[in-house]
Design a protein around this motif. Structure first.
Motif, mmCIF file in Angstrom:
data_model
loop_
_atom_site.group_PDB
_atom_site.id
_atom_site.type_symbol
_atom_site.label_atom_id
_atom_site.label_comp_id
_atom_site.label_asym_id
_atom_site.label_seq_id
_atom_site.Cartn_x
_atom_site.Cartn_y
_atom_site.Cartn_z
ATOM 1 N N ARG A 1 0.822 -1.213 0.000
ATOM 2 C CA ARG A 1 0.000 0.000 0.000
ATOM 3 C C ARG A 1 0.864 1.274 0.000
ATOM 4 N N LEU A 2 2.007 1.207 0.664
ATOM 5 C CA LEU A 2 2.894 2.377 0.704
ATOM 6 C C LEU A 2 3.573 2.623 -0.638
ATOM 7 N N GLY A 3 3.557 1.631 -1.521
ATOM 8 C CA GLY A 3 4.193 1.783 -2.826
ATOM 9 C C GLY A 3 5.639 1.341 -2.842
ATOM 10 N N ILE A 4 6.106 0.763 -1.745
ATOM 11 C CA ILE A 4 7.483 0.274 -1.695
ATOM 12 C C ILE A 4 7.647 -0.915 -2.630
ATOM 13 N N ALA A 5 6.588 -1.690 -2.809
ATOM 14 C CA ALA A 5 6.586 -2.842 -3.704
ATOM 15 C C ALA A 5 5.464 -2.687 -4.723
ATOM 16 N N PRO A 6 5.664 -3.168 -5.951
ATOM 17 C CA PRO A 6 4.638 -3.008 -6.989
ATOM 18 C C PRO A 6 3.458 -3.964 -6.846
ATOM 19 N N SER A 7 3.599 -5.012 -6.027
ATOM 20 C CA SER A 7 2.532 -5.992 -5.846
ATOM 21 C C SER A 7 2.660 -6.626 -4.467
ATOM 22 N N PRO B 1 2.840 -9.950 -3.785
ATOM 23 C CA PRO B 1 3.896 -10.975 -3.776
ATOM 24 C C PRO B 1 5.292 -10.367 -3.661
ATOM 25 N N ALA B 2 5.515 -9.233 -4.346
ATOM 26 C CA ALA B 2 6.808 -8.559 -4.258
ATOM 27 C C ALA B 2 7.028 -8.023 -2.847
ATOM 28 N N ALA B 3 5.970 -7.491 -2.244
ATOM 29 C CA ALA B 3 6.079 -6.976 -0.871
ATOM 30 C C ALA B 3 6.423 -8.110 0.084
ATOM 31 N N ARG B 4 5.798 -9.256 -0.120
ATOM 32 C CA ARG B 4 6.086 -10.424 0.717
ATOM 33 C C ARG B 4 7.570 -10.805 0.608
ATOM 34 N N GLN B 5 8.088 -10.750 -0.611
ATOM 35 C CA GLN B 5 9.494 -11.094 -0.824
ATOM 36 C C GLN B 5 10.417 -10.076 -0.159
ATOM 37 N N PHE B 6 10.095 -8.801 -0.257
ATOM 38 C CA PHE B 6 10.911 -7.771 0.396
ATOM 39 C C PHE B 6 10.974 -8.012 1.899
ATOM 40 N N VAL B 7 9.831 -8.391 2.472
ATOM 41 C CA VAL B 7 9.785 -8.621 3.921
ATOM 42 C C VAL B 7 10.615 -9.845 4.295
ATOM 43 N N THR B 8 10.413 -10.956 3.589
ATOM 44 C CA THR B 8 11.131 -12.190 3.935
ATOM 45 C C THR B 8 12.637 -12.068 3.697
ATOM 46 N N HIS B 9 13.037 -11.179 2.785
ATOM 47 C CA HIS B 9 14.460 -10.974 2.513
ATOM 48 C C HIS B 9 15.081 -9.904 3.420
ATOM 49 N N LYS B 10 14.326 -9.502 4.434
ATOM 50 C CA LYS B 10 14.817 -8.595 5.479
ATOM 51 C C LYS B 10 15.181 -7.199 4.976
ATOM 52 N N HIS B 11 14.365 -6.688 4.062
ATOM 53 C CA HIS B 11 14.571 -5.315 3.586
ATOM 54 C C HIS B 11 13.721 -4.307 4.358
ATOM 55 N N ILE B 12 12.821 -4.791 5.213
ATOM 56 C CA ILE B 12 11.844 -3.924 5.880
ATOM 57 C C ILE B 12 12.035 -3.942 7.393
ATOM 58 N N ILE C 1 6.943 1.897 9.581
ATOM 59 C CA ILE C 1 7.394 0.892 8.621
ATOM 60 C C ILE C 1 8.366 1.577 7.660
ATOM 61 N N GLU C 2 9.575 1.051 7.559
ATOM 62 C CA GLU C 2 10.580 1.697 6.715
ATOM 63 C C GLU C 2 11.474 0.670 6.034
ATOM 64 N N VAL C 3 12.143 1.137 4.975
ATOM 65 C CA VAL C 3 13.107 0.306 4.264
ATOM 66 C C VAL C 3 14.453 0.414 4.971
#
Length: 202
Positions: free
Chosen positions: A101-107, A109-120, A140-142
């Motif tokens: 929703r913040l626009g950090i990820a385009p979708s 599934p991509a947001a889920r990947q960013f979280v699991t890869h410890k970018h958030i 919530i931040e990058v």
């Protein structure tokens, strides 16, 4: 139900609406999938079938499994207020959905990947659990070392930041804040939550 990794447009055609955002292919072929999708007259769906389809649709939209969804529903039913609204609030305040929703990820599934890869990070702590339930006031931040990732910078530069009154986002610092729980009218997904409540009430 395992997490779906197949053709997304096919799912959108099955449910008759774009589940994963704007879809040019769906706009051209907005009829059921299959060889005879355009001509085939389907039998009238039962009430149970309609309720089940609505639940399945929500699971596909938010990318969650049956056991997770059942647990979220029971938590929504336990809380004070309208169960359907509580359910949508719990889904919308998952960490992966907020990153989307913040626009950090385009979708999602991509947001889920960013979280699991410890970018958030949440409140300054690296959080790699997509289902983490955020609360009003959470930051919530990058992560600093992830701010230059091309996937993140491209998503933010596209202007995909959702205009949600319940979220606040600084595009330069890549820092967002959950201001409050979203009200039902602020959740724009085409979901009939009453059907899901009726399904679980049987």
């Amino acid at each position: 139900m395992a997490r779906y990794n197949g053709p997304k447009t096919r799912l959108s055609r099955k449910f008759g609406e774009p589940l994963f955002g704007p879809d040019k292919v769906f706009e051209k072929r907005n009829f059921p999938p299959g060889q005879h999708g355009k001509l085939h007259k389907r039998n009238k769906t039962s009430v149970y079938g309609i309720q089940l389809a609505e639940k399945q649709k929500v699971k596909y939209i938010y990318g969650i499994l049956e056991r997770q969804f059942r647990r979220i529903f029971h938590e929504a039913a336990r809380r004070h207020g309208v169960t359907g609204t509580n359910l949508l609030q719990l889904l919308e305040t998952r960490l992966d959905n907020i990153v989307y929703r913040l626009g950090i990820a385009p979708s999602r599934p991509a947001a889920r990947q960013f979280v699991t890869h410890k970018h958030i990070m949440v409140n300054g702590i690296v959080t790699n659990i997509p289902s983490y339930q955020c609360k009003p006031g959470d930051i919530i931040e990058v992560r600093e070392r992830s701010k230059s990732l091309e996937a993140i910078t491209n998503s933010v530069s596209r202007g995909t930041v959702s205009k949600c009154n319940w979220l606040e986002f600084d595009e330069k610092l890549l820092v967002g804040k959950l201001m409050s729980l979203p009200q039902r009218e602020e959740i724009h997904e085409k979901i009939n939550e009453h059907l899901i409540v009726e399904l679980y009430s049987k």
